[in-house]
Enzyme design. Sequence first.
Site, short mmCIF file in Angstrom:
data_model
loop_
_atom_site.label_atom_id
_atom_site.label_comp_id
_atom_site.label_asym_id
_atom_site.label_seq_id
_atom_site.Cartn_x
_atom_site.Cartn_y
_atom_site.Cartn_z
N GLU A 38 0.85 -1.19 0.00
CA GLU A 38 0.00 0.00 0.00
C GLU A 38 0.88 1.25 0.00
O GLU A 38 1.85 1.34 0.77
CB GLU A 38 -0.91 0.00 1.23
CG GLU A 38 -1.61 1.30 1.53
CD GLU A 38 -2.45 1.82 0.38
OE1 GLU A 38 -2.55 3.04 0.23
OE2 GLU A 38 -3.02 0.99 -0.38
N ARG A 112 -17.86 3.18 3.13
CA ARG A 112 -16.67 2.61 2.47
C ARG A 112 -15.61 2.20 3.48
O ARG A 112 -15.02 1.12 3.38
CB ARG A 112 -16.11 3.61 1.46
CG ARG A 112 -14.96 3.09 0.62
CD ARG A 112 -14.52 4.13 -0.39
NE ARG A 112 -15.46 4.27 -1.48
CZ ARG A 112 -15.35 3.62 -2.64
NH1 ARG A 112 -14.35 2.78 -2.83
NH2 ARG A 112 -16.21 3.81 -3.60
N ARG A 196 0.36 4.00 -25.76
CA ARG A 196 0.93 4.99 -24.84
C ARG A 196 -0.09 6.08 -24.51
O ARG A 196 -0.08 6.65 -23.42
CB ARG A 196 2.20 5.60 -25.42
CG ARG A 196 3.38 4.62 -25.48
CD ARG A 196 4.70 5.32 -25.76
NE ARG A 196 5.80 4.38 -25.69
CZ ARG A 196 6.32 3.72 -26.74
NH1 ARG A 196 5.80 3.95 -27.96
NH2 ARG A 196 7.31 2.88 -26.60
#
Length: 444
Positions: A38, A112, A196
């Site tokens: 993380e 959340r 790209r």
Amino acid sequence: MSKPPSKFNIAICGGGVGGLTLAFALSKSPDIRVDVYEAASKFAEVGAGIGVWWRTRQILKALGLEEDVVRLLSFRPGEDRVPSIQYRKGDQREGRAMGPMYSRGGLMGLHRAEFHEVLLNRLPSQCRTFTSKRLESYTQQPDAPIQLRFQDGSTATCDILIGADGLKSAVRKKMLQEAAAEVEMQNWDAEAAELRSLIEPRFSGVFSYRTLIPAERLSRIAPRHRVFSSPVQYLGKNKHIMAYPISRGRFINFVAFEVNPDEEGTHFGGAWVSNVDSSHVSNLFRSWEKEVGELVQCLYGLTITRWVVNVLSTLPFFAFGNVAVMGDAAHAMPPFQGAGAGQAMEDAWILAALLSHRLATRDTAAQVLGIYSRIRQPLAKEAWKRSRINGEHFALRRLGPDASPLRLQEITKDIQENFEWVSEMDAEQDMRRAMELLRAELTA
């Protein structure tokens, strides 16, 4: 009892909902070693609410997470087809009902951060987690572990790398650069340039304004407000609001949207996330119906975060070699299907099942990831398209000059039909296709 040997080591870059769902699902296989990296200094989820539809609910059930989620609610959702969102034309003094949208089991609104905590708590100790590890790049060579380089100067290795690292994904950037370099070796310069061009997100033309309104604050102003009994969406020309209860009714998840159609597809140069004063949101919805005014009145003194809604153009693939991307790193889409988190969980569910299969080995990893890509890419592409169409409906850009009750009902019907794949169907058939492809291609 000794631990079984690891068949491969999987590194997941990104510890949000998608990355942790994948880590949890993979941790059920004792022969897979999982490391989660993380970028932030601690595991924490950004954002307020998550809407869970029937399709995602069935995935949570398959993963063994449904009961954990139900405990976050103030009710136990059923399986019948019920009204799930009330739609109103709210950009006038007297709002007009557009009718409800129905869905199987209704819409489950989650906090959340609470759901993220459930995932963290369910990770077993053998799943290693690391913080402050922002990936800078990686190197993959044939018959060698993937080399990971982090911005703090540290390194690590893995057999399979999964990028769950969001819109600014370092994994997506390097994966597309690798693919472009390979294409250039075949003198396909235009194709390489196209790959790209997909690396950087683009502005959708939408700003969202998010906060959590304490339910008691709204109750003091409007104790019988419609939002206490059902999710409500207030629609207007190039502006709309979504509001629904979360966290066992303690908060109202409030999200307001401001749409600038002419800016879609541009690159936004300012900060993607910033705080704004409540007066800014109040001014956006001045002269809207009373119910909206009551919600907006509750915003004073709250932290309101403005999000620049950036999206990705459709990627042609989600995997290259032993590297894959998922969630927003693969298919960041407009937030108008309530399916962003659900799509990330669907990625995780399919990916974990494929990688956990006995036919998935170090030698077959690239093929397995290719199957994941072929299953999930077209489905996520369809979700992206439907989400954008919904956004046009919510901003009343498809209404035209006729705002009659019949036309408003037709708009709601269109929204209903556009939602049905996520609100009525389940993903089991896609899992079956993934398993059939795996067996067909790896046992041939």
